[in-house]
Design a protein around this motif. Structure first.
Motif, PDB file in Angstrom:
ATOM      1  N   ASN A  10       0.827  -1.210   0.000  1.00 27.33           N
ATOM      2  CA  ASN A  10       0.000   0.000   0.000  1.00 27.33           C
ATOM      3  C   ASN A  10       0.859   1.256   0.000  1.00 27.33           C
ATOM      4  OD1 ASN A  10      -2.329  -1.477   0.055  1.00 27.33           O
ATOM      5  ND2 ASN A  10      -2.608  -1.333   2.263  1.00 27.33           N
ATOM      6  N   THR A  13       2.328   3.067  -3.633  1.00 27.39           N
ATOM      7  CA  THR A  13       1.552   3.919  -4.524  1.00 27.39           C
ATOM      8  C   THR A  13       1.062   5.128  -3.762  1.00 27.39           C
ATOM      9  OG1 THR A  13       0.814   1.976  -5.733  1.00 27.39           O
ATOM     10  CG2 THR A  13      -0.438   3.982  -6.070  1.00 27.39           C
ATOM     11  N   GLU A  14       1.350   6.307  -4.315  1.00 32.63           N
ATOM     12  CA  GLU A  14       0.904   7.557  -3.690  1.00 32.63           C
ATOM     13  C   GLU A  14       0.270   8.419  -4.762  1.00 32.63           C
ATOM     14  OE1 GLU A  14      -0.427   9.944  -1.620  1.00 32.63           O
ATOM     15  OE2 GLU A  14       1.083   9.168  -0.248  1.00 32.63           O
ATOM     16  N   ASN A  15      -0.992   8.735  -4.597  1.00 29.05           N
ATOM     17  CA  ASN A  15      -1.707   9.518  -5.587  1.00 29.05           C
ATOM     18  C   ASN A  15      -2.136  10.888  -5.077  1.00 29.05           C
ATOM     19  OD1 ASN A  15      -1.664   7.482  -7.615  1.00 29.05           O
ATOM     20  ND2 ASN A  15      -3.270   6.407  -6.500  1.00 29.05           N
ATOM     21  N   ARG A  16      -1.890  11.157  -3.818  1.00 25.77           N
ATOM     22  CA  ARG A  16      -2.316  12.444  -3.274  1.00 25.77           C
ATOM     23  C   ARG A  16      -1.431  13.555  -3.833  1.00 25.77           C
ATOM     24  NH1 ARG A  16      -1.691  11.679   2.950  1.00 25.77           N
ATOM     25  NH2 ARG A  16       0.198  10.716   2.156  1.00 25.77           N
ATOM     26  N   THR A  17      -1.984  14.748  -3.925  1.00 24.47           N
ATOM     27  CA  THR A  17      -1.208  15.932  -4.293  1.00 24.47           C
ATOM     28  C   THR A  17      -1.395  16.978  -3.205  1.00 24.47           C
ATOM     29  OG1 THR A  17      -3.024  16.894  -5.567  1.00 24.47           O
ATOM     30  CG2 THR A  17      -1.474  15.495  -6.774  1.00 24.47           C
TER      31      THR A  17
END
Length: 109
Positions: A10, A13-17
């Motif tokens: 987990n 993967t990093e999708n935050r901005t």
């Protein structure tokens, strides 16, 4: 081969901005216009940025891809990094300004 736990996968993967505040963006050095200029003519853009530095020997070529996938930037150029980081700013009248303010453990500065 070892298995990864689901908890670790987990973290891959990093999708935050995290966009900057409007106040921070207003005082930024790089603007959207810079990105547009760099996108339209990358070499000219970086040549312009390189002119902001003091070169001991000016470069003859912005980028050389003849050894792709490795690139050589500012071919033939030589600069004194210490001069560019400190001395030129002192000469420009900023010698009395704090360049680095370090704060460590309570009381250490």
């Amino acid at each position: 081969m070892t298995e990864q736990s689901p908890g670790l996968s987990n973290l891959l993967t990093e999708n935050r901005t995290f966009p900057p505040s409007a106040e921070f963006a207003r005082q930024a050095n790089a603007t959207a216009e810079w990105y547009e200029r760099a996108d339209s003519d990358r070499e000219a853009f970086w040549a312009e940025q390189a002119e902001r530095l003091s070169w001991d020997t000016k470069w003859s070529r912005v980028v050389d891809w003849s050894g792709a996938p490795f690139a050589k930037w500012f071919v033939g150029g030589k600069l004194n990094v210490a001069y560019n980081c400190v001395d030129r700013h002192v000469e420009a009248g900023h010698g009395e300004q704090v360049a680095i303010h370090w704060v460590g453990e309570p009381g250490d500065t």
